[in-house]
Design a protein around this motif. Structure first.
Motif, PDB file in Angstrom:
ATOM      1  N   GLU A  40       0.826  -1.206   0.000  1.00  0.00           N
ATOM      2  CA  GLU A  40       0.000   0.000   0.000  1.00  0.00           C
ATOM      3  C   GLU A  40       0.859   1.254   0.000  1.00  0.00           C
ATOM      4  O   GLU A  40       0.547   2.240  -0.672  1.00  0.00           O
ATOM      5  CB  GLU A  40      -0.940  -0.001   1.197  1.00  0.00           C
ATOM      6  CG  GLU A  40      -2.071  -1.003   1.064  1.00  0.00           C
ATOM      7  CD  GLU A  40      -2.956  -1.059   2.298  1.00  0.00           C
ATOM      8  OE1 GLU A  40      -2.555  -0.532   3.357  1.00  0.00           O
ATOM      9  OE2 GLU A  40      -4.050  -1.621   2.191  1.00  0.00           O
ATOM     10  N   SER A  41       1.966   1.216   0.735  1.00  0.00           N
ATOM     11  CA  SER A  41       2.877   2.357   0.775  1.00  0.00           C
ATOM     12  C   SER A  41       3.496   2.610  -0.599  1.00  0.00           C
ATOM     13  O   SER A  41       3.564   3.755  -1.070  1.00  0.00           O
ATOM     14  CB  SER A  41       3.969   2.110   1.812  1.00  0.00           C
ATOM     15  OG  SER A  41       4.939   3.117   1.758  1.00  0.00           O
ATOM     16  N   ARG A  42       3.943   1.544  -1.256  1.00  0.00           N
ATOM     17  CA  ARG A  42       4.523   1.693  -2.595  1.00  0.00           C
ATOM     18  C   ARG A  42       3.484   2.182  -3.602  1.00  0.00           C
ATOM     19  O   ARG A  42       3.779   3.008  -4.467  1.00  0.00           O
ATOM     20  CB  ARG A  42       5.145   0.381  -3.062  1.00  0.00           C
ATOM     21  CG  ARG A  42       6.481   0.109  -2.378  1.00  0.00           C
ATOM     22  CD  ARG A  42       7.185  -1.034  -3.035  1.00  0.00           C
ATOM     23  NE  ARG A  42       6.752  -2.276  -2.400  1.00  0.00           N
ATOM     24  CZ  ARG A  42       6.889  -3.483  -2.915  1.00  0.00           C
ATOM     25  NH1 ARG A  42       7.442  -3.627  -4.104  1.00  0.00           N
ATOM     26  NH2 ARG A  42       6.477  -4.540  -2.285  1.00  0.00           N
ATOM     27  N   LEU A  46       3.711   5.634  -5.771  1.00  0.00           N
ATOM     28  CA  LEU A  46       3.560   5.659  -7.232  1.00  0.00           C
ATOM     29  C   LEU A  46       2.428   6.584  -7.656  1.00  0.00           C
ATOM     30  O   LEU A  46       2.562   7.333  -8.622  1.00  0.00           O
ATOM     31  CB  LEU A  46       3.304   4.246  -7.766  1.00  0.00           C
ATOM     32  CG  LEU A  46       4.508   3.320  -7.810  1.00  0.00           C
ATOM     33  CD1 LEU A  46       4.060   1.907  -8.186  1.00  0.00           C
ATOM     34  CD2 LEU A  46       5.526   3.818  -8.797  1.00  0.00           C
ATOM     35  N   GLN A  47       1.324   6.545  -6.933  1.00  0.00           N
ATOM     36  CA  GLN A  47       0.189   7.403  -7.259  1.00  0.00           C
ATOM     37  C   GLN A  47       0.570   8.867  -7.121  1.00  0.00           C
ATOM     38  O   GLN A  47       0.238   9.691  -7.980  1.00  0.00           O
ATOM     39  CB  GLN A  47      -1.005   7.076  -6.349  1.00  0.00           C
ATOM     40  CG  GLN A  47      -2.250   7.869  -6.670  1.00  0.00           C
ATOM     41  CD  GLN A  47      -2.841   7.487  -8.007  1.00  0.00           C
ATOM     42  OE1 GLN A  47      -2.915   6.303  -8.337  1.00  0.00           O
ATOM     43  NE2 GLN A  47      -3.267   8.456  -8.770  1.00  0.00           N
ATOM     44  N   THR A  48       1.294   9.203  -6.075  1.00  0.00           N
ATOM     45  CA  THR A  48       1.726  10.582  -5.863  1.00  0.00           C
ATOM     46  C   THR A  48       2.671  11.032  -6.970  1.00  0.00           C
ATOM     47  O   THR A  48       2.543  12.148  -7.489  1.00  0.00           O
ATOM     48  CB  THR A  48       2.419  10.717  -4.492  1.00  0.00           C
ATOM     49  OG1 THR A  48       1.509  10.279  -3.474  1.00  0.00           O
ATOM     50  CG2 THR A  48       2.835  12.147  -4.214  1.00  0.00           C
ATOM     51  N   GLN A  49       3.605  10.164  -7.356  1.00  0.00           N
ATOM     52  CA  GLN A  49       4.536  10.505  -8.433  1.00  0.00           C
ATOM     53  C   GLN A  49       3.794  10.726  -9.744  1.00  0.00           C
ATOM     54  O   GLN A  49       4.097  11.651 -10.491  1.00  0.00           O
ATOM     55  CB  GLN A  49       5.584   9.405  -8.604  1.00  0.00           C
ATOM     56  CG  GLN A  49       6.587   9.336  -7.484  1.00  0.00           C
ATOM     57  CD  GLN A  49       7.510   8.132  -7.614  1.00  0.00           C
ATOM     58  OE1 GLN A  49       7.309   7.262  -8.463  1.00  0.00           O
ATOM     59  NE2 GLN A  49       8.514   8.071  -6.753  1.00  0.00           N
ATOM     60  N   GLN A  50       2.827   9.878 -10.037  1.00  0.00           N
ATOM     61  CA  GLN A  50       2.059  10.024 -11.273  1.00  0.00           C
ATOM     62  C   GLN A  50       1.233  11.303 -11.258  1.00  0.00           C
ATOM     63  O   GLN A  50       1.141  12.004 -12.262  1.00  0.00           O
ATOM     64  CB  GLN A  50       1.156   8.811 -11.485  1.00  0.00           C
ATOM     65  CG  GLN A  50       1.911   7.558 -11.849  1.00  0.00           C
ATOM     66  CD  GLN A  50       1.013   6.339 -11.945  1.00  0.00           C
ATOM     67  OE1 GLN A  50      -0.145   6.376 -11.537  1.00  0.00           O
ATOM     68  NE2 GLN A  50       1.543   5.253 -12.472  1.00  0.00           N
ATOM     69  N   ASP A  51       0.636  11.625 -10.109  1.00  0.00           N
ATOM     70  CA  ASP A  51      -0.153  12.848 -10.002  1.00  0.00           C
ATOM     71  C   ASP A  51       0.733  14.079 -10.190  1.00  0.00           C
ATOM     72  O   ASP A  51       0.353  15.028 -10.878  1.00  0.00           O
ATOM     73  CB  ASP A  51      -0.861  12.918  -8.650  1.00  0.00           C
ATOM     74  CG  ASP A  51      -2.000  11.911  -8.536  1.00  0.00           C
ATOM     75  OD1 ASP A  51      -2.441  11.378  -9.577  1.00  0.00           O
ATOM     76  OD2 ASP A  51      -2.432  11.648  -7.392  1.00  0.00           O
ATOM     77  N   ASN A  52       1.924  14.056  -9.578  1.00  0.00           N
ATOM     78  CA  ASN A  52       2.847  15.180  -9.715  1.00  0.00           C
ATOM     79  C   ASN A  52       3.308  15.349 -11.156  1.00  0.00           C
ATOM     80  O   ASN A  52       3.385  16.463 -11.667  1.00  0.00           O
ATOM     81  CB  ASN A  52       4.061  15.006  -8.791  1.00  0.00           C
ATOM     82  CG  ASN A  52       3.692  15.157  -7.329  1.00  0.00           C
ATOM     83  OD1 ASN A  52       2.649  15.691  -6.986  1.00  0.00           O
ATOM     84  ND2 ASN A  52       4.553  14.664  -6.457  1.00  0.00           N
ATOM     85  N   ALA A  53       3.617  14.245 -11.813  1.00  0.00           N
ATOM     86  CA  ALA A  53       4.065  14.308 -13.201  1.00  0.00           C
ATOM     87  C   ALA A  53       2.942  14.814 -14.098  1.00  0.00           C
ATOM     88  O   ALA A  53       3.167  15.616 -15.005  1.00  0.00           O
ATOM     89  CB  ALA A  53       4.544  12.937 -13.665  1.00  0.00           C
TER      90      ALA A  53
END
Length: 81
Positions: A40-42, A46-53
């Motif tokens: 869940e942490s990973r 990943l979700q945060t990185q995708q949202d930022n990108a």
């Protein structure tokens, strides 16, 4: 007729090899709370990185188009005077 048969055979073999390649890892279930928390942490990272990108991509073109419109406005008003 032979070309159609060959195309069908190649298509079926491609689908079969793809299905075989996917069945190697499969989906596994775990009841270990530590593994679940790690996954869940990973996933959250990943979700945060995708949202930022995605937000960075959305902001960059909009910012460029604003500058583009301003430069047209200045040149148009300068040529009309």
């Amino acid at each position: 007729m032979k070309k159609v048969s060959l195309a069908v055979l190649l298509s079926l073999s491609a689908v079969a090899s793809g299905a075989y390649a996917q069945s190697d890892q499969g989906v596994t279930m775990s009841t270990d709370p530590a593994k679940i928390a790690d996954i869940e942490s990973r996933a959250q990272t990943l979700q945060t990185q995708q949202d930022n990108a995605q937000s960075a991509r959305m902001q960059a073109p909009a910012h460029k188009s604003m500058q583009h419109k301003k430069s047209h406005g200045k040149s148009a008003s300068g040529s009309s005077q």
